[in-house]
Write a protein that holds these residues in place. Structure first.
Motif, PDB file in Angstrom:
ATOM      1  N   THR A 334       0.850  -1.201   0.000  1.00  0.00           N
ATOM      2  CA  THR A 334       0.000   0.000   0.000  1.00  0.00           C
ATOM      3  C   THR A 334       0.875   1.236   0.000  1.00  0.00           C
ATOM      4  OG1 THR A 334      -1.743  -1.133   1.224  1.00  0.00           O
ATOM      5  CG2 THR A 334      -1.780   1.273   1.268  1.00  0.00           C
ATOM      6  N   CYS A 335       0.517   2.211  -0.824  1.00  0.00           N
ATOM      7  CA  CYS A 335       1.213   3.495  -0.854  1.00  0.00           C
ATOM      8  C   CYS A 335       0.194   4.621  -0.729  1.00  0.00           C
ATOM      9  CB  CYS A 335       1.991   3.667  -2.163  1.00  0.00           C
ATOM     10  SG  CYS A 335       3.358   2.494  -2.382  1.00  0.00           S
ATOM     11  N   THR A 336       0.551   5.667   0.016  1.00  0.00           N
ATOM     12  CA  THR A 336      -0.330   6.824   0.174  1.00  0.00           C
ATOM     13  C   THR A 336       0.445   8.108  -0.091  1.00  0.00           C
ATOM     14  OG1 THR A 336       0.138   7.012   2.541  1.00  0.00           O
ATOM     15  CG2 THR A 336      -1.772   5.671   1.890  1.00  0.00           C
ATOM     16  N   THR A 337      -0.297   9.167  -0.485  1.00  0.00           N
ATOM     17  CA  THR A 337       0.301  10.478  -0.681  1.00  0.00           C
ATOM     18  C   THR A 337      -0.752  11.544  -0.447  1.00  0.00           C
ATOM     19  OG1 THR A 337       1.544  11.915  -2.188  1.00  0.00           O
ATOM     20  CG2 THR A 337      -0.164  10.537  -3.160  1.00  0.00           C
ATOM     21  N   THR A 338      -0.296  12.700   0.016  1.00  0.00           N
ATOM     22  CA  THR A 338      -1.189  13.856   0.156  1.00  0.00           C
ATOM     23  C   THR A 338      -0.879  14.897  -0.915  1.00  0.00           C
ATOM     24  OG1 THR A 338       0.330  14.858   1.754  1.00  0.00           O
ATOM     25  CG2 THR A 338      -1.492  13.541   2.640  1.00  0.00           C
ATOM     26  N   ALA A 339      -0.088  14.527  -1.900  1.00  0.00           N
ATOM     27  CA  ALA A 339       0.263  15.461  -2.969  1.00  0.00           C
ATOM     28  C   ALA A 339      -0.998  15.934  -3.695  1.00  0.00           C
ATOM     29  CB  ALA A 339       1.216  14.792  -3.948  1.00  0.00           C
ATOM     30  N   VAL A 340      -1.015  17.209  -4.012  1.00  0.00           N
ATOM     31  CA  VAL A 340      -2.105  17.772  -4.817  1.00  0.00           C
ATOM     32  C   VAL A 340      -1.701  17.661  -6.282  1.00  0.00           C
ATOM     33  CG1 VAL A 340      -3.444  19.837  -5.351  1.00  0.00           C
ATOM     34  CG2 VAL A 340      -2.773  19.350  -2.980  1.00  0.00           C
ATOM     35  N   VAL A 341      -2.438  16.855  -6.992  1.00  0.00           N
ATOM     36  CA  VAL A 341      -2.113  16.593  -8.399  1.00  0.00           C
ATOM     37  C   VAL A 341      -3.140  17.295  -9.273  1.00  0.00           C
ATOM     38  CG1 VAL A 341      -1.846  14.806 -10.154  1.00  0.00           C
ATOM     39  CG2 VAL A 341      -0.996  14.428  -7.827  1.00  0.00           C
ATOM     40  N   ALA A 342      -2.645  18.074 -10.220  1.00  0.00           N
ATOM     41  CA  ALA A 342      -3.514  18.876 -11.070  1.00  0.00           C
ATOM     42  C   ALA A 342      -4.384  18.007 -11.965  1.00  0.00           C
ATOM     43  CB  ALA A 342      -2.669  19.821 -11.919  1.00  0.00           C
ATOM     44  N   ALA A 343      -5.382  18.640 -12.542  1.00  0.00           N
ATOM     45  CA  ALA A 343      -6.276  17.936 -13.454  1.00  0.00           C
ATOM     46  C   ALA A 343      -5.494  17.351 -14.627  1.00  0.00           C
ATOM     47  CB  ALA A 343      -7.347  18.894 -13.968  1.00  0.00           C
TER      48      ALA A 343
END
Length: 412
Positions: A334-343
Protein backbone atom coordinates in the motif's frame (compact mmCIF):
# COMPACT_ATOMS: atom_id res chain seq x y z
CA UNK A 1 -2.65 115.55 15.48
CA UNK A 2 -6.16 114.65 14.28
CA UNK A 3 -6.05 116.36 10.94
CA UNK A 4 -8.65 113.95 9.53
CA UNK A 5 -11.04 114.41 12.45
CA UNK A 6 -13.71 116.31 10.42
CA UNK A 7 -13.91 113.31 8.07
CA UNK A 8 -14.37 110.95 11.02
CA UNK A 9 -17.19 113.04 12.39
CA UNK A 10 -18.82 113.04 8.98
CA UNK A 11 -18.75 109.18 8.92
CA UNK A 12 -20.16 108.75 12.41
CA UNK A 13 -23.83 109.13 11.45
CA UNK A 14 -23.44 106.45 8.77
CA UNK A 15 -21.82 104.00 11.23
CA UNK A 16 -24.57 104.68 13.73
CA UNK A 17 -27.21 103.96 11.10
CA UNK A 18 -25.55 100.63 10.19
CA UNK A 19 -25.28 99.69 13.86
CA UNK A 20 -28.94 100.53 14.43
CA UNK A 21 -29.93 98.40 11.41
CA UNK A 22 -27.91 95.44 12.73
CA UNK A 23 -29.71 95.72 16.05
CA UNK A 24 -33.04 95.67 14.27
CA UNK A 25 -31.94 92.55 12.38
CA UNK A 26 -30.83 90.65 15.49
CA UNK A 27 -27.13 91.16 14.81
CA UNK A 28 -25.22 92.81 17.61
CA UNK A 29 -28.29 93.05 19.82
CA UNK A 30 -27.01 90.49 22.27
CA UNK A 31 -28.88 87.52 20.72
CA UNK A 32 -27.18 84.41 19.35
CA UNK A 33 -28.98 81.63 17.51
CA UNK A 34 -27.54 78.12 17.06
CA UNK A 35 -28.77 74.59 16.34
CA UNK A 36 -27.20 71.19 16.86
CA UNK A 37 -28.12 67.66 15.82
CA UNK A 38 -27.73 65.16 18.66
CA UNK A 39 -25.25 63.10 16.60
CA UNK A 40 -23.01 63.93 13.68
CA UNK A 41 -23.71 60.46 12.27
CA UNK A 42 -26.93 58.53 12.74
CA UNK A 43 -28.39 55.34 11.37
CA UNK A 44 -31.17 55.24 8.86
CA UNK A 45 -34.50 55.13 10.71
CA UNK A 46 -33.05 56.21 14.06
CA UNK A 47 -34.94 58.88 16.05
CA UNK A 48 -32.70 61.61 17.48
CA UNK A 49 -32.97 65.18 18.72
CA UNK A 50 -32.39 68.52 17.04
CA UNK A 51 -31.80 71.34 19.54
CA UNK A 52 -32.22 75.08 18.80
CA UNK A 53 -30.55 77.41 21.31
CA UNK A 54 -31.13 81.14 21.72
CA UNK A 55 -28.88 83.10 24.08
CA UNK A 56 -29.59 86.66 25.22
CA UNK A 57 -26.90 88.86 26.76
CA UNK A 58 -28.95 92.05 26.39
CA UNK A 59 -32.43 93.26 27.35
CA UNK A 60 -35.62 91.21 27.27
CA UNK A 61 -36.99 90.16 23.88
CA UNK A 62 -40.56 89.13 23.08
CA UNK A 63 -40.62 88.46 19.35
CA UNK A 64 -38.28 85.55 18.73
CA UNK A 65 -38.92 83.46 15.64
CA UNK A 66 -37.39 81.24 13.01
CA UNK A 67 -38.27 78.86 10.18
CA UNK A 68 -36.55 75.51 9.62
CA UNK A 69 -37.04 73.57 6.38
CA UNK A 70 -35.34 70.20 6.76
CA UNK A 71 -33.17 68.77 3.99
CA UNK A 72 -34.61 65.91 1.96
CA UNK A 73 -34.52 62.71 4.00
CA UNK A 74 -34.99 64.35 7.42
CA UNK A 75 -38.47 64.51 8.93
CA UNK A 76 -39.97 65.18 12.34
CA UNK A 77 -39.86 62.00 14.45
CA UNK A 78 -42.73 60.27 16.26
CA UNK A 79 -42.22 62.34 19.44
CA UNK A 80 -42.48 65.66 17.56
CA UNK A 81 -41.77 68.59 19.87
CA UNK A 82 -39.75 67.32 22.84
CA UNK A 83 -39.42 70.56 24.84
CA UNK A 84 -39.58 74.35 24.55
CA UNK A 85 -38.23 76.87 27.06
CA UNK A 86 -38.43 79.76 24.61
CA UNK A 87 -42.21 80.14 24.93
CA UNK A 88 -43.96 81.27 21.76
CA UNK A 89 -45.81 79.11 19.22
CA UNK A 90 -44.52 76.18 17.16
CA UNK A 91 -46.41 75.22 14.04
CA UNK A 92 -45.83 72.12 11.92
CA UNK A 93 -43.65 70.00 14.21
CA UNK A 94 -45.89 66.97 13.65
CA UNK A 95 -44.50 63.47 13.03
CA UNK A 96 -43.43 63.09 9.42
CA UNK A 97 -43.34 66.84 8.69
CA UNK A 98 -40.44 68.28 6.73
CA UNK A 99 -40.45 71.77 8.30
CA UNK A 100 -41.78 73.83 11.19
CA UNK A 101 -42.10 77.46 12.26
CA UNK A 102 -41.46 79.13 15.61
CA UNK A 103 -42.84 82.58 16.40
CA UNK A 104 -43.67 84.90 19.30
CA UNK A 105 -40.93 83.59 21.55
CA UNK A 106 -39.60 85.50 24.52
CA UNK A 107 -36.40 85.47 26.51
CA UNK A 108 -35.13 87.34 29.55
CA UNK A 109 -31.71 88.95 29.82
CA UNK A 110 -28.66 86.73 30.36
CA UNK A 111 -30.65 83.56 29.65
CA UNK A 112 -30.38 80.69 27.13
CA UNK A 113 -33.55 78.97 26.04
CA UNK A 114 -33.88 75.80 23.98
CA UNK A 115 -36.34 74.16 21.63
CA UNK A 116 -35.87 70.43 21.12
CA UNK A 117 -37.54 68.55 18.26
CA UNK A 118 -37.21 64.85 17.56
CA UNK A 119 -36.23 64.06 13.96
CA UNK A 120 -35.64 60.92 11.91
CA UNK A 121 -33.38 60.17 8.96
CA UNK A 122 -35.36 58.34 6.27
CA UNK A 123 -32.74 58.42 3.50
CA UNK A 124 -28.98 58.14 3.67
CA UNK A 125 -26.52 60.90 2.91
CA UNK A 126 -25.04 64.13 4.24
CA UNK A 127 -27.84 66.41 5.43
CA UNK A 128 -26.86 70.11 5.90
CA UNK A 129 -29.66 72.08 7.60
CA UNK A 130 -30.12 75.83 8.09
CA UNK A 131 -32.78 77.63 10.13
CA UNK A 132 -33.53 81.28 9.26
CA UNK A 133 -34.25 83.67 12.09
CA UNK A 134 -37.22 86.02 12.10
CA UNK A 135 -38.55 88.78 14.37
CA UNK A 136 -35.90 89.58 16.94
CA UNK A 137 -33.72 86.89 15.31
CA UNK A 138 -33.98 88.35 11.82
CA UNK A 139 -30.71 88.13 9.94
CA UNK A 140 -29.40 85.25 12.04
CA UNK A 141 -28.91 81.75 10.65
CA UNK A 142 -28.37 78.55 12.60
CA UNK A 143 -26.60 75.71 10.83
CA UNK A 144 -25.93 72.04 11.59
CA UNK A 145 -25.16 68.94 9.54
CA UNK A 146 -25.91 65.28 10.13
CA UNK A 147 -24.89 62.26 8.07
CA UNK A 148 -27.45 59.47 7.85
CA UNK A 149 -25.97 56.07 7.21
CA UNK A 150 -27.43 52.60 7.02
CA UNK A 151 -25.94 49.36 8.31
CA UNK A 152 -23.90 47.77 5.55
CA UNK A 153 -24.62 44.31 4.25
CA UNK A 154 -22.29 41.92 2.47
CA UNK A 155 -21.81 38.19 1.90
CA UNK A 156 -18.97 35.95 0.78
CA UNK A 157 -18.19 32.32 0.04
CA UNK A 158 -15.06 30.67 1.43
CA UNK A 159 -13.53 28.91 -0.38
CA UNK A 160 -14.71 30.38 -3.67
CA UNK A 161 -14.01 27.20 -5.65
CA UNK A 162 -15.22 23.75 -4.61
CA UNK A 163 -15.89 20.43 -6.30
CA UNK A 164 -19.25 18.77 -6.64
CA UNK A 165 -20.18 17.24 -3.31
CA UNK A 166 -18.02 19.61 -1.27
CA UNK A 167 -19.20 22.39 1.04
CA UNK A 168 -18.25 26.05 1.27
CA UNK A 169 -19.04 28.52 4.05
CA UNK A 170 -21.41 31.37 3.20
CA UNK A 171 -20.97 34.34 5.55
CA UNK A 172 -23.40 37.24 5.84
CA UNK A 173 -22.03 40.36 7.58
CA UNK A 174 -24.14 43.24 8.87
CA UNK A 175 -22.06 46.21 10.03
CA UNK A 176 -23.22 49.10 12.19
CA UNK A 177 -20.66 51.85 11.61
CA UNK A 178 -22.67 54.45 13.53
CA UNK A 179 -21.65 55.63 17.02
CA UNK A 180 -24.84 54.27 18.58
CA UNK A 181 -26.61 50.95 19.07
CA UNK A 182 -29.34 50.57 16.45
CA UNK A 183 -32.86 49.56 17.32
CA UNK A 184 -33.41 47.93 13.91
CA UNK A 185 -30.77 45.35 12.90
CA UNK A 186 -32.02 44.89 9.32
CA UNK A 187 -33.27 41.79 7.54
CA UNK A 188 -32.48 39.93 4.33
CA UNK A 189 -33.64 37.11 2.07
CA UNK A 190 -31.27 34.90 0.12
CA UNK A 191 -32.41 32.36 -2.45
CA UNK A 192 -29.53 30.17 -3.58
CA UNK A 193 -28.98 29.54 -7.29
CA UNK A 194 -29.66 26.12 -8.78
CA UNK A 195 -27.01 23.60 -7.80
CA UNK A 196 -26.42 24.92 -4.26
CA UNK A 197 -28.19 23.63 -1.18
CA UNK A 198 -28.27 24.93 2.39
CA UNK A 199 -26.29 22.93 4.93
CA UNK A 200 -25.99 23.26 8.72
CA UNK A 201 -25.72 26.57 10.57
CA UNK A 202 -22.12 27.27 11.61
CA UNK A 203 -22.65 30.37 13.75
CA UNK A 204 -24.88 33.43 14.26
CA UNK A 205 -24.33 36.42 16.53
CA UNK A 206 -26.79 38.80 14.83
CA UNK A 207 -29.90 39.73 16.85
CA UNK A 208 -32.87 38.08 15.19
CA UNK A 209 -34.09 34.77 13.79
CA UNK A 210 -32.86 32.76 10.81
CA UNK A 211 -35.13 30.41 8.89
CA UNK A 212 -34.05 28.17 6.05
CA UNK A 213 -35.33 25.91 3.32
CA UNK A 214 -33.13 23.58 1.27
CA UNK A 215 -32.48 26.48 -1.12
CA UNK A 216 -32.93 29.69 0.91
CA UNK A 217 -31.67 31.54 3.99
CA UNK A 218 -33.86 34.27 5.50
CA UNK A 219 -32.97 36.56 8.41
CA UNK A 220 -35.48 38.67 10.33
CA UNK A 221 -33.66 41.17 12.54
CA UNK A 222 -34.97 41.85 16.04
CA UNK A 223 -33.71 43.73 19.05
CA UNK A 224 -30.69 46.03 18.94
CA UNK A 225 -27.76 45.94 16.54
CA UNK A 226 -24.56 46.73 18.50
CA UNK A 227 -21.86 49.02 17.23
CA UNK A 228 -19.59 47.00 14.96
CA UNK A 229 -20.36 43.90 12.91
CA UNK A 230 -22.29 40.67 13.36
CA UNK A 231 -22.18 37.58 11.16
CA UNK A 232 -24.34 34.65 10.13
CA UNK A 233 -22.48 31.64 8.71
CA UNK A 234 -23.93 28.61 6.95
CA UNK A 235 -22.40 25.65 5.17
CA UNK A 236 -23.56 25.42 1.56
CA UNK A 237 -23.20 22.26 -0.53
CA UNK A 238 -22.26 22.28 -4.20
CA UNK A 239 -24.57 19.79 -5.90
CA UNK A 240 -23.91 20.55 -9.58
CA UNK A 241 -21.01 22.07 -11.48
CA UNK A 242 -21.02 25.66 -12.70
CA UNK A 243 -20.47 29.29 -11.70
CA UNK A 244 -23.03 30.12 -9.02
CA UNK A 245 -23.89 33.82 -8.67
CA UNK A 246 -25.83 34.45 -5.48
CA UNK A 247 -27.71 37.65 -4.60
CA UNK A 248 -29.29 38.43 -1.22
CA UNK A 249 -31.80 41.28 -0.87
CA UNK A 250 -32.00 43.48 2.23
CA UNK A 251 -35.08 44.91 3.92
CA UNK A 252 -35.94 47.23 6.86
CA UNK A 253 -32.75 49.24 7.54
CA UNK A 254 -31.06 47.23 4.77
CA UNK A 255 -33.79 48.22 2.32
CA UNK A 256 -32.43 48.78 -1.16
CA UNK A 257 -29.18 46.97 -0.46
CA UNK A 258 -28.10 43.78 -2.19
CA UNK A 259 -25.18 41.50 -1.43
CA UNK A 260 -23.53 39.48 -4.21
CA UNK A 261 -21.17 36.53 -3.89
CA UNK A 262 -19.98 33.92 -6.37
CA UNK A 263 -18.76 30.37 -5.91
CA UNK A 264 -17.50 28.10 -8.68
CA UNK A 265 -18.40 24.42 -8.41
CA UNK A 266 -16.32 22.11 -10.57
CA UNK A 267 -16.52 18.41 -11.23
CA UNK A 268 -14.30 16.46 -8.81
CA UNK A 269 -11.00 14.77 -9.61
CA UNK A 270 -11.20 11.28 -11.11
CA UNK A 271 -8.51 8.75 -10.26
CA UNK A 272 -7.33 6.16 -12.77
CA UNK A 273 -4.26 3.92 -12.80
CA UNK A 274 -2.03 2.13 -15.26
CA UNK A 275 0.35 -0.78 -14.65
CA UNK A 276 3.13 -2.10 -16.87
CA UNK A 277 6.14 -4.42 -16.90
CA UNK A 278 8.95 -5.04 -19.39
CA UNK A 279 9.31 -8.30 -21.35
CA UNK A 280 8.46 -11.80 -20.12
CA UNK A 281 9.15 -13.12 -16.66
CA UNK A 282 10.76 -16.51 -16.13
CA UNK A 283 10.46 -19.00 -13.34
CA UNK A 284 12.81 -18.29 -10.45
CA UNK A 285 13.52 -14.75 -11.66
CA UNK A 286 14.79 -12.24 -9.11
CA UNK A 287 14.22 -8.47 -9.33
CA UNK A 288 11.33 -8.42 -11.81
CA UNK A 289 9.57 -5.02 -11.69
CA UNK A 290 6.18 -3.46 -12.27
CA UNK A 291 5.60 0.26 -12.82
CA UNK A 292 2.31 1.57 -11.43
CA UNK A 293 1.24 5.09 -12.45
CA UNK A 294 -1.85 6.59 -10.78
CA UNK A 295 -3.40 9.52 -12.65
CA UNK A 296 -5.87 12.31 -11.96
CA UNK A 297 -8.02 12.10 -15.07
CA UNK A 298 -10.59 14.57 -13.72
CA UNK A 299 -11.08 18.31 -14.31
CA UNK A 300 -9.98 19.49 -10.85
CA UNK A 301 -6.99 18.96 -8.54
CA UNK A 302 -6.94 16.14 -6.04
CA UNK A 303 -7.57 16.80 -2.37
CA UNK A 304 -6.69 14.85 0.75
CA UNK A 305 -5.09 11.42 0.73
CA UNK A 306 -4.68 9.26 -2.36
CA UNK A 307 -4.08 5.54 -1.82
CA UNK A 308 -2.73 2.85 -4.16
CA UNK A 309 -2.96 -0.87 -3.33
CA UNK A 310 -1.22 -3.57 -5.39
CA UNK A 311 -2.56 -7.12 -5.33
CA UNK A 312 -0.07 -9.72 -6.52
CA UNK A 313 -1.13 -13.11 -7.89
CA UNK A 314 0.17 -16.40 -6.54
CA UNK A 315 3.65 -17.04 -7.89
CA UNK A 316 4.94 -13.53 -7.18
CA UNK A 317 6.48 -12.25 -3.96
CA UNK A 318 7.15 -8.55 -3.46
CA UNK A 319 10.57 -7.57 -2.23
CA UNK A 320 10.30 -3.77 -2.52
CA UNK A 321 7.78 -1.00 -3.23
CA UNK A 322 8.60 2.71 -3.51
CA UNK A 323 7.79 5.94 -5.34
CA UNK A 324 8.85 9.57 -4.97
CA UNK A 325 6.38 11.40 -2.76
CA UNK A 326 4.65 8.18 -1.70
CA UNK A 327 4.69 6.51 1.70
CA UNK A 328 4.69 2.77 1.05
CA UNK A 329 4.28 -0.34 3.20
CA UNK A 330 5.76 -3.55 1.80
CA UNK A 331 3.70 -5.92 3.93
CA UNK A 332 0.40 -4.65 2.48
CA UNK A 333 1.73 -3.30 -0.82
CA UNK A 334 0.00 0.00 0.00
CA UNK A 335 1.21 3.49 -0.85
CA UNK A 336 -0.33 6.82 0.17
CA UNK A 337 0.30 10.48 -0.68
CA UNK A 338 -1.19 13.86 0.16
CA UNK A 339 0.26 15.46 -2.97
CA UNK A 340 -2.11 17.77 -4.82
CA UNK A 341 -2.11 16.59 -8.40
CA UNK A 342 -3.51 18.88 -11.07
CA UNK A 343 -6.28 17.94 -13.45
CA UNK A 344 -5.28 15.46 -16.18
CA UNK A 345 -1.88 14.85 -14.61
CA UNK A 346 0.01 11.71 -13.56
CA UNK A 347 1.17 11.07 -10.01
CA UNK A 348 4.78 10.05 -9.54
CA UNK A 349 5.16 6.38 -10.57
CA UNK A 350 5.50 3.54 -8.06
CA UNK A 351 7.88 0.66 -8.63
CA UNK A 352 7.09 -2.80 -7.26
CA UNK A 353 9.93 -5.32 -7.27
CA UNK A 354 9.04 -9.03 -7.19
CA UNK A 355 10.55 -12.50 -7.21
CA UNK A 356 9.00 -15.04 -9.56
CA UNK A 357 8.47 -18.42 -7.94
CA UNK A 358 10.30 -21.40 -9.52
CA UNK A 359 6.95 -23.04 -10.14
CA UNK A 360 5.04 -19.91 -11.21
CA UNK A 361 2.49 -20.58 -13.90
CA UNK A 362 1.76 -18.42 -16.91
CA UNK A 363 0.17 -15.94 -17.26
CA UNK A 364 0.38 -13.91 -14.04
CA UNK A 365 -2.30 -11.21 -13.66
CA UNK A 366 -1.44 -8.35 -11.29
CA UNK A 367 -4.04 -5.82 -10.04
CA UNK A 368 -3.52 -2.23 -8.85
CA UNK A 369 -6.28 -0.05 -7.37
CA UNK A 370 -6.39 3.66 -6.47
CA UNK A 371 -8.79 5.50 -4.17
CA UNK A 372 -9.37 8.85 -2.42
CA UNK A 373 -8.08 12.15 -3.73
CA UNK A 374 -11.54 13.70 -3.48
CA UNK A 375 -13.00 11.71 -6.34
CA UNK A 376 -16.57 10.46 -6.52
CA UNK A 377 -16.32 8.15 -9.54
CA UNK A 378 -14.86 4.84 -8.38
CA UNK A 379 -15.74 2.83 -11.46
CA UNK A 380 -12.39 3.28 -13.18
CA UNK A 381 -9.96 2.84 -10.30
CA UNK A 382 -8.42 -0.54 -11.14
CA UNK A 383 -5.82 -1.65 -13.67
CA UNK A 384 -4.62 -5.17 -14.56
CA UNK A 385 -1.32 -6.26 -16.01
CA UNK A 386 -0.67 -9.70 -17.51
CA UNK A 387 2.83 -11.10 -17.55
CA UNK A 388 3.89 -14.17 -19.52
CA UNK A 389 6.12 -16.53 -17.54
CA UNK A 390 8.71 -18.54 -19.43
CA UNK A 391 8.97 -22.11 -18.16
CA UNK A 392 12.62 -23.15 -17.68
CA UNK A 393 13.53 -26.88 -18.10
CA UNK A 394 15.64 -28.17 -15.26
CA UNK A 395 18.88 -29.75 -16.42
CA UNK A 396 21.92 -31.47 -15.13
CA UNK A 397 25.46 -30.50 -15.88
CA UNK A 398 27.25 -33.57 -16.99
CA UNK A 399 30.79 -34.33 -17.77
CA UNK A 400 31.28 -34.64 -21.47
CA UNK A 401 32.13 -38.32 -21.03
CA UNK A 402 28.73 -39.00 -19.54
CA UNK A 403 26.60 -37.09 -22.09
CA UNK A 404 23.85 -39.06 -23.63
CA UNK A 405 21.65 -38.32 -26.54
CA UNK A 406 19.15 -35.55 -25.74
CA UNK A 407 21.23 -33.91 -23.01
CA UNK A 408 21.73 -30.15 -23.14
CA UNK A 409 25.22 -28.72 -23.13
CA UNK A 410 25.75 -25.29 -21.58
CA UNK A 411 29.06 -23.51 -21.39
CA UNK A 412 29.79 -22.27 -17.92
Amino acid sequence: MYKNSPKLFRLAPLALAIYSMSLANGQGNGLTFTKQFQFSQVALGLNFNLTFSITNTNDNFNNLGFVDVFPAGIVVGPAGLVSNTCNGTIVGAAPGAGDFTFSGGSIATNVTCNIVVQVTGITTGVKPNSALGGGDLAGLTANSTVTVIAPTFKKEFSPTTITVGQSTQLTFTITNATPVVLGIPGSFNDTLPAGLTVGPLVSNNCPGAVTTTPTSINFAGAGNLPIGACTIVYNVLGATAGVKNNVATGSTTLQGQTALATVTVIDPPDLTVSKTHAGNFFQGQLGATYTITPRNSGPSPTVGITTMVDTLPAGLTATAIAGTGWTCTLATLTCTTTAVVAANTDFNPITVTVTVAPNATSPLVNQATVAGGGETNTGNNTAFDTAVVTVVDFFQIRYAANLTAGDSVIDI
